[in-house]
Design a protein around this motif. Sequence first.
Motif, PDB file in Angstrom:
ATOM      1  N   ARG A   1       8.631  53.261  59.963  1.00 56.15           N
ATOM      2  CA  ARG A   1       9.780  52.779  59.211  1.00 56.15           C
ATOM      3  C   ARG A   1      10.734  53.946  58.984  1.00 56.15           C
ATOM      4  O   ARG A   1      10.310  55.085  58.700  1.00 56.15           O
ATOM      5  CB  ARG A   1       9.350  52.196  57.868  1.00 56.15           C
ATOM      6  CG  ARG A   1       8.322  51.073  57.983  1.00 56.15           C
ATOM      7  CD  ARG A   1       8.875  49.882  58.761  1.00 56.15           C
ATOM      8  NE  ARG A   1       9.928  49.198  58.048  1.00 56.15           N
ATOM      9  CZ  ARG A   1       9.741  48.134  57.262  1.00 56.15           C
ATOM     10  NH1 ARG A   1       8.511  47.636  57.110  1.00 56.15           N
ATOM     11  NH2 ARG A   1      10.758  47.562  56.651  1.00 56.15           N
ATOM     12  N   ILE A   2      12.027  53.632  59.125  1.00 57.60           N
ATOM     13  CA  ILE A   2      13.052  54.674  59.011  1.00 57.60           C
ATOM     14  C   ILE A   2      13.909  54.422  57.779  1.00 57.60           C
ATOM     15  O   ILE A   2      14.318  53.285  57.514  1.00 57.60           O
ATOM     16  CB  ILE A   2      13.937  54.706  60.260  1.00 57.60           C
ATOM     17  CG1 ILE A   2      13.101  55.125  61.480  1.00 57.60           C
ATOM     18  CG2 ILE A   2      15.107  55.660  60.074  1.00 57.60           C
ATOM     19  CD1 ILE A   2      13.863  55.090  62.774  1.00 57.60           C
ATOM     20  N   PHE A   3      14.205  55.488  57.046  1.00 55.26           N
ATOM     21  CA  PHE A   3      15.071  55.417  55.872  1.00 55.26           C
ATOM     22  C   PHE A   3      16.168  56.469  56.016  1.00 55.26           C
ATOM     23  O   PHE A   3      15.976  57.516  56.652  1.00 55.26           O
ATOM     24  CB  PHE A   3      14.260  55.660  54.599  1.00 55.26           C
ATOM     25  CG  PHE A   3      13.136  54.676  54.441  1.00 55.26           C
ATOM     26  CD1 PHE A   3      13.350  53.433  53.886  1.00 55.26           C
ATOM     27  CD2 PHE A   3      11.854  55.005  54.873  1.00 55.26           C
ATOM     28  CE1 PHE A   3      12.291  52.530  53.763  1.00 55.26           C
ATOM     29  CE2 PHE A   3      10.800  54.109  54.757  1.00 55.26           C
ATOM     30  CZ  PHE A   3      11.031  52.853  54.194  1.00 55.26           C
ATOM     31  N   TYR A   4      17.320  56.193  55.417  1.00 59.23           N
ATOM     32  CA  TYR A   4      18.474  57.077  55.532  1.00 59.23           C
ATOM     33  C   TYR A   4      18.795  57.661  54.165  1.00 59.23           C
ATOM     34  O   TYR A   4      18.796  56.957  53.151  1.00 59.23           O
ATOM     35  CB  TYR A   4      19.704  56.306  56.063  1.00 59.23           C
ATOM     36  CG  TYR A   4      19.454  55.699  57.435  1.00 59.23           C
ATOM     37  CD1 TYR A   4      19.725  56.430  58.586  1.00 59.23           C
ATOM     38  CD2 TYR A   4      18.948  54.404  57.560  1.00 59.23           C
ATOM     39  CE1 TYR A   4      19.496  55.874  59.844  1.00 59.23           C
ATOM     40  CE2 TYR A   4      18.724  53.843  58.804  1.00 59.23           C
ATOM     41  CZ  TYR A   4      18.986  54.588  59.942  1.00 59.23           C
ATOM     42  OH  TYR A   4      18.749  54.045  61.176  1.00 59.23           O
ATOM     43  N   VAL A   5      19.081  58.972  54.165  1.00 60.15           N
ATOM     44  CA  VAL A   5      19.422  59.678  52.928  1.00 60.15           C
ATOM     45  C   VAL A   5      20.847  60.218  53.067  1.00 60.15           C
ATOM     46  O   VAL A   5      21.200  60.844  54.063  1.00 60.15           O
ATOM     47  CB  VAL A   5      18.439  60.840  52.649  1.00 60.15           C
ATOM     48  CG1 VAL A   5      18.826  61.560  51.359  1.00 60.15           C
ATOM     49  CG2 VAL A   5      17.005  60.312  52.557  1.00 60.15           C
TER      50      VAL A   5
ATOM     51  N   PHE B   1      24.947  64.247  44.502  1.00 57.08           N
ATOM     52  CA  PHE B   1      24.419  62.872  44.387  1.00 57.08           C
ATOM     53  C   PHE B   1      23.703  62.502  45.685  1.00 57.08           C
ATOM     54  O   PHE B   1      24.225  62.740  46.779  1.00 57.08           O
ATOM     55  CB  PHE B   1      25.546  61.877  44.123  1.00 57.08           C
ATOM     56  CG  PHE B   1      26.266  62.138  42.824  1.00 57.08           C
ATOM     57  CD1 PHE B   1      25.793  61.603  41.635  1.00 57.08           C
ATOM     58  CD2 PHE B   1      27.407  62.955  42.793  1.00 57.08           C
ATOM     59  CE1 PHE B   1      26.453  61.854  40.447  1.00 57.08           C
ATOM     60  CE2 PHE B   1      28.063  63.205  41.598  1.00 57.08           C
ATOM     61  CZ  PHE B   1      27.586  62.663  40.414  1.00 57.08           C
ATOM     62  N   VAL B   2      22.524  61.930  45.544  1.00 57.89           N
ATOM     63  CA  VAL B   2      21.710  61.571  46.703  1.00 57.89           C
ATOM     64  C   VAL B   2      21.412  60.065  46.652  1.00 57.89           C
ATOM     65  O   VAL B   2      20.896  59.567  45.644  1.00 57.89           O
ATOM     66  CB  VAL B   2      20.390  62.372  46.730  1.00 57.89           C
ATOM     67  CG1 VAL B   2      19.571  61.994  47.965  1.00 57.89           C
ATOM     68  CG2 VAL B   2      20.667  63.871  46.681  1.00 57.89           C
ATOM     69  N   ASN B   3      21.738  59.358  47.743  1.00 57.26           N
ATOM     70  CA  ASN B   3      21.484  57.909  47.856  1.00 57.26           C
ATOM     71  C   ASN B   3      20.437  57.664  48.937  1.00 57.26           C
ATOM     72  O   ASN B   3      20.459  58.295  49.998  1.00 57.26           O
ATOM     73  CB  ASN B   3      22.772  57.169  48.213  1.00 57.26           C
ATOM     74  CG  ASN B   3      23.825  57.315  47.122  1.00 57.26           C
ATOM     75  OD1 ASN B   3      23.517  57.200  45.938  1.00 57.26           O
ATOM     76  ND2 ASN B   3      25.059  57.591  47.521  1.00 57.26           N
ATOM     77  N   PHE B   4      19.557  56.708  48.664  1.00 62.93           N
ATOM     78  CA  PHE B   4      18.463  56.379  49.583  1.00 62.93           C
ATOM     79  C   PHE B   4      18.692  54.959  50.139  1.00 62.93           C
ATOM     80  O   PHE B   4      18.854  54.000  49.365  1.00 62.93           O
ATOM     81  CB  PHE B   4      17.118  56.452  48.855  1.00 62.93           C
ATOM     82  CG  PHE B   4      16.843  57.800  48.243  1.00 62.93           C
ATOM     83  CD1 PHE B   4      16.065  58.733  48.920  1.00 62.93           C
ATOM     84  CD2 PHE B   4      17.359  58.135  46.999  1.00 62.93           C
ATOM     85  CE1 PHE B   4      15.802  59.970  48.355  1.00 62.93           C
ATOM     86  CE2 PHE B   4      17.097  59.378  46.438  1.00 62.93           C
ATOM     87  CZ  PHE B   4      16.325  60.308  47.101  1.00 62.93           C
ATOM     88  N   PHE B   5      18.625  54.811  51.463  1.00 60.31           N
ATOM     89  CA  PHE B   5      18.941  53.529  52.111  1.00 60.31           C
ATOM     90  C   PHE B   5      17.795  53.042  52.996  1.00 60.31           C
ATOM     91  O   PHE B   5      17.139  53.840  53.690  1.00 60.31           O
ATOM     92  CB  PHE B   5      20.191  53.669  53.000  1.00 60.31           C
ATOM     93  CG  PHE B   5      21.475  53.868  52.243  1.00 60.31           C
ATOM     94  CD1 PHE B   5      22.291  52.790  51.920  1.00 60.31           C
ATOM     95  CD2 PHE B   5      21.873  55.148  51.869  1.00 60.31           C
ATOM     96  CE1 PHE B   5      23.472  52.984  51.234  1.00 60.31           C
ATOM     97  CE2 PHE B   5      23.067  55.343  51.183  1.00 60.31           C
ATOM     98  CZ  PHE B   5      23.859  54.258  50.859  1.00 60.31           C
TER      99      PHE B   5
ATOM    100  N   ILE C   1      21.240  49.974  49.917  1.00 62.29           N
ATOM    101  CA  ILE C   1      20.900  51.111  49.074  1.00 62.29           C
ATOM    102  C   ILE C   1      19.711  50.744  48.198  1.00 62.29           C
ATOM    103  O   ILE C   1      19.660  49.676  47.608  1.00 62.29           O
ATOM    104  CB  ILE C   1      22.094  51.554  48.207  1.00 62.29           C
ATOM    105  CG1 ILE C   1      21.764  52.849  47.469  1.00 62.29           C
ATOM    106  CG2 ILE C   1      22.546  50.440  47.270  1.00 62.29           C
ATOM    107  CD1 ILE C   1      22.993  53.497  46.807  1.00 62.29           C
ATOM    108  N   MET C   2      18.712  51.601  48.178  1.00 63.05           N
ATOM    109  CA  MET C   2      17.463  51.318  47.470  1.00 63.05           C
ATOM    110  C   MET C   2      17.351  52.079  46.152  1.00 63.05           C
ATOM    111  O   MET C   2      16.573  51.690  45.270  1.00 63.05           O
ATOM    112  CB  MET C   2      16.266  51.668  48.359  1.00 63.05           C
ATOM    113  CG  MET C   2      16.294  50.994  49.725  1.00 63.05           C
ATOM    114  SD  MET C   2      16.272  49.199  49.630  1.00 63.05           S
ATOM    115  CE  MET C   2      14.630  48.911  49.013  1.00 63.05           C
ATOM    116  N   GLY C   3      18.098  53.154  46.038  1.00 62.44           N
ATOM    117  CA  GLY C   3      18.046  53.941  44.803  1.00 62.44           C
ATOM    118  C   GLY C   3      18.875  55.209  44.966  1.00 62.44           C
ATOM    119  O   GLY C   3      19.430  55.491  46.027  1.00 62.44           O
ATOM    120  N   SER C   4      18.964  55.967  43.888  1.00 65.50           N
ATOM    121  CA  SER C   4      19.758  57.186  43.938  1.00 65.50           C
ATOM    122  C   SER C   4      19.213  58.206  42.929  1.00 65.50           C
ATOM    123  O   SER C   4      18.446  57.860  42.015  1.00 65.50           O
ATOM    124  CB  SER C   4      21.226  56.882  43.642  1.00 65.50           C
ATOM    125  OG  SER C   4      21.363  56.310  42.337  1.00 65.50           O
ATOM    126  N   ALA C   5      19.652  59.461  43.101  1.00 68.04           N
ATOM    127  CA  ALA C   5      19.275  60.538  42.191  1.00 68.04           C
ATOM    128  C   ALA C   5      20.361  61.602  42.246  1.00 68.04           C
ATOM    129  O   ALA C   5      21.249  61.538  43.116  1.00 68.04           O
ATOM    130  CB  ALA C   5      17.920  61.114  42.592  1.00 68.04           C
TER     131      ALA C   5
END
Length: 304
Positions: A227-231, A286-290, A295-299
């Motif tokens: 599984r691939i996720f994008y930051v 700011f960091v976003n997780f996809f 978008i699944m979340g952020s930090a």
Amino acid sequence: MKKQHKNNWVKIFFAIFFVFGLGAAVLVFSSESSENENQVEKENTSKISFVNKENSEQKNILDSLNTLKAAYDIAILEKTALSQELELERKNVENLMEIIKASQNPSAAQIKIFRNQLSDMNSSLEGKVVEIKKLKSQNKNLLTEIESQNVVMYNQKAENDTLISKQKKLESTLKDASKLSLSNFKVIALREKSSGAELETTKAKNTKKLKAIFTVNGNAVAKTGRRIFYVQVLDQKNNVLGDNKLIEFGNDKALVYSFIVSTDFQGKSVNVYGILNDQFKKGTYFVNFFDKQEIMGSASITLE
């Protein structure tokens, strides 16, 4: 003297005889004349009576034809498959009426022909009326059958719609259930010691890399495998750091990302991370997780 007296009586006798004879003749002639006149009068009366009778027959036939035409008008209003035939037969009735109206003192033979034609037309209409009733009955039965079929089809459609709706809900539920969820989003800044060890820092001048950390939650019905996720990392000016690459997902959906994080998902929770090497200045990042375009979340992290 006696002879003269005798002659006078003879003359008187003949005179009386003549008068009686003349009267009898006049009486006989008068009687014959009267009989002749009576005979002529009877013949004329008989002829007039015959003409009046024929005229009365002619009128009766016309009245019957008018009634027949009205009956055809009513039958045509039913608008059945026989309407065209009925209109043609009504035209025949109208034509016969015109012929009878144009007839002057029709003979008994003509009256008989007219009556026969009227009888035939009446019989034809009676047959058509029976056929119309039969057609109406068939149409009623057909409409009842169609209505029954429509009810069955409506109920079947309603049942199909319910099944489709349930199927869509189930598919949506399965789709939602099969989605992966992410949690525990965190970003830390790292510095390197001369020994190569990495330590966490808050100083921008010491930061060599940012480490984006998150957890892929366990899901028993989700698809397993890679599984691939994008930051996506954004600086203070909203610039995308790192690879700064554009990826399109279709349906006019696209994403500019900083780096990719991949993992071998086997249904259980797993902690993953990605590293961004860059030069970092003071400020907040700011960091976003996809997961694809979603978008699944952020930090965020602030470097001093």
